[in-house]
Design an enzyme around this catalytic site. Structure first.
Site, PDB file in Angstrom:
ATOM      1  N   ASP A   1       0.828  -1.209   0.000  1.00 35.26           N
ATOM      2  CA  ASP A   1       0.000   0.000   0.000  1.00 35.26           C
ATOM      3  C   ASP A   1       0.863   1.259   0.000  1.00 35.26           C
ATOM      4  OD1 ASP A   1      -2.171  -1.760   0.310  1.00 35.26           O
ATOM      5  OD2 ASP A   1      -2.143  -1.566   2.495  1.00 35.26           O
TER       6      ASP A   1
ATOM      7  N   HIS B   1       1.184  -7.783  -0.088  1.00 33.90           N
ATOM      8  CA  HIS B   1       0.005  -8.602   0.213  1.00 33.90           C
ATOM      9  C   HIS B   1      -0.903  -8.708  -1.004  1.00 33.90           C
ATOM     10  CE1 HIS B   1      -1.009  -4.480   1.521  1.00 33.90           C
ATOM     11  NE2 HIS B   1      -2.248  -4.760   1.141  1.00 33.90           N
TER      12      HIS B   1
HETATM   13  O1  LIG Z   1      -8.911  -7.459   2.134  1.00 32.62           O
HETATM   14  C1  LIG Z   1      -7.762  -7.795   2.378  1.00 32.62           C
HETATM   15  O2  LIG Z   1      -7.475  -8.899   2.823  1.00 32.62           O
HETATM   16  C2  LIG Z   1      -6.633  -6.833   2.115  1.00 32.62           C
HETATM   17  C3  LIG Z   1      -7.021  -5.763   1.141  1.00 32.62           C
HETATM   18  C4  LIG Z   1      -5.920  -4.766   0.924  1.00 32.62           C
HETATM   19  O3  LIG Z   1      -5.156  -4.854   0.010  1.00 32.62           O
HETATM   20  C5  LIG Z   1      -5.766  -3.687   1.895  1.00 32.62           C
HETATM   21  O4  LIG Z   1      -6.608  -3.529   2.793  1.00 32.62           O
HETATM   22  O5  LIG Z   1      -4.791  -2.943   1.778  1.00 32.62           O
HETATM   23 FE   LIG Z   2      -3.554  -3.376   0.212  1.00 33.08          FE
END
Ligand SMILES: O=C(O)CCC(=O)C(=O)O
Ligand SMILES: [Fe+2]
Length: 280
Positions: free
Chosen positions: A101, A254
């Protein structure tokens, strides 16, 4: 009361489980230990938590100041909590590709505190990849190739008016008019909390190497991505009610799996403010 060390057990692939801790009642000493464990392990997993939105905010503030994400809708009544939601009718989820992010920011977010609020009966796992290990396991030739390189990151192609979300059924994530200039970070950063080298490029927001076109950059970027995705350095988080994950955006990637169509999933995310990144 005596401060005792946290019970931290490394998890398969990436990150660590933290046991016997109540995130709603964190002591300042525990918060300090958690922050250090986060920097060391990249992502921490917690079970059986009962955080109200207010306690979620208090927890985040014990780790770092809050950085409100400018693209995500907020949870009703909580402007600092981002709603990561997919309804039974929607096809597109949020974060359904490898990324970290806010790498498009000058001072990228330190990390996030993600709380499971409503889970599908199965699926909706989140994968985490270890970028410390990704760097350390690169061959010497590739390490030499990326040493001193910098990369350009951007968000317009994802969150912009003509970005990927604009043509999906999550169009409120595409924000026309939000000022999002490109930004440059070293490809190998010195992690601000641990001092260790980290591979800091990602498939969603890294556009190219500085001084190269995207076409010139892609062969090496793809090689780095393929290496970083190696499943032996990836943890699959299978969410259960009461689970919380806290991740470090500088040390991990992630990926939210989108395999629960026809079911609702709601997570609450608080983003933690970070700092500018230096080369390793
Ligand atoms: O919903 C999720 O498991 C992660 C989603 C995501 O990329 C975030 O919240 O930054
Ligand atoms: Fe994310």
């Amino acid at each position: 009361m005596l401060d005792t060390a946290l019970r931290i057990e490394p998890a398969a692939g990436c990150g660590a489980d933290v046991r016997d801790i109540d995130l709603a009642r964190l002591t300042p000493a525990e918060a300090g230990q958690l922050r250090q464990a986060l920097f060391d392990h990249g992502v921490l997993f917690f079970r059986d938590q009962t955080l109200t939105p207010e306690q979620h905010i208090a927890l985040a503030e014990q780790i770092a100041p809050i950085d409100v994400n400018r693209f995500f809708p907020a949870a009703p009544g909580y402007p600092t909590i981002a709603k990561v939601e997919k309804t039974a009718e929607q096809a597109t989820n949020i974060g359904g590709g490898w990324h970290t992010d806010h790498s498009y920011d000058v001072a990228p977010a330190l990390g996030s505190v993600l709380v499971a609020r409503d889970l599908p009966p199965s699926g909706g796992d989140t994968l985490f990849a270890d970028m410390y290990a990704a760097y350390v396991t690169l061959d010497a030739e590739t390490k030499a190739q990326i040493s001193g390189l910098r990369a350009v990151h951007g968000s317009d192609h994802v969150f912009g008016e003509k970005g990927v979300y604009a043509t999906t059924d999550q169009p409120e994530l595409a924000k026309g008019g939000v000022e999002t200039p490109e930004t440059v970070h070293p490809v190998v950063i010195k992690h601000p909390g641990s001092g260790k080298p980290v591979l800091y490029v990602n498939p969603s927001f890294t556009l190219r190497f500085e001084g190269q076109t995207r076409e010139e950059s892609l062969p090496l970027l793809m090689k780095l991505y393929a290496h970083a995705m190696s499943m032996d350095r990836v943890h699959t988080l299978v969410w259960q009610p009461g689970m919380v994950a806290i991740w470090d955006n500088r040390a991990t990637w992630h990926f939210a799996k989108n395999d629960y169509h026809g079911h609702y999933r709601l997570m609450h995310r608080i983003t933690l403010a970070g700092c500018e990144l230096e080369a390793a």
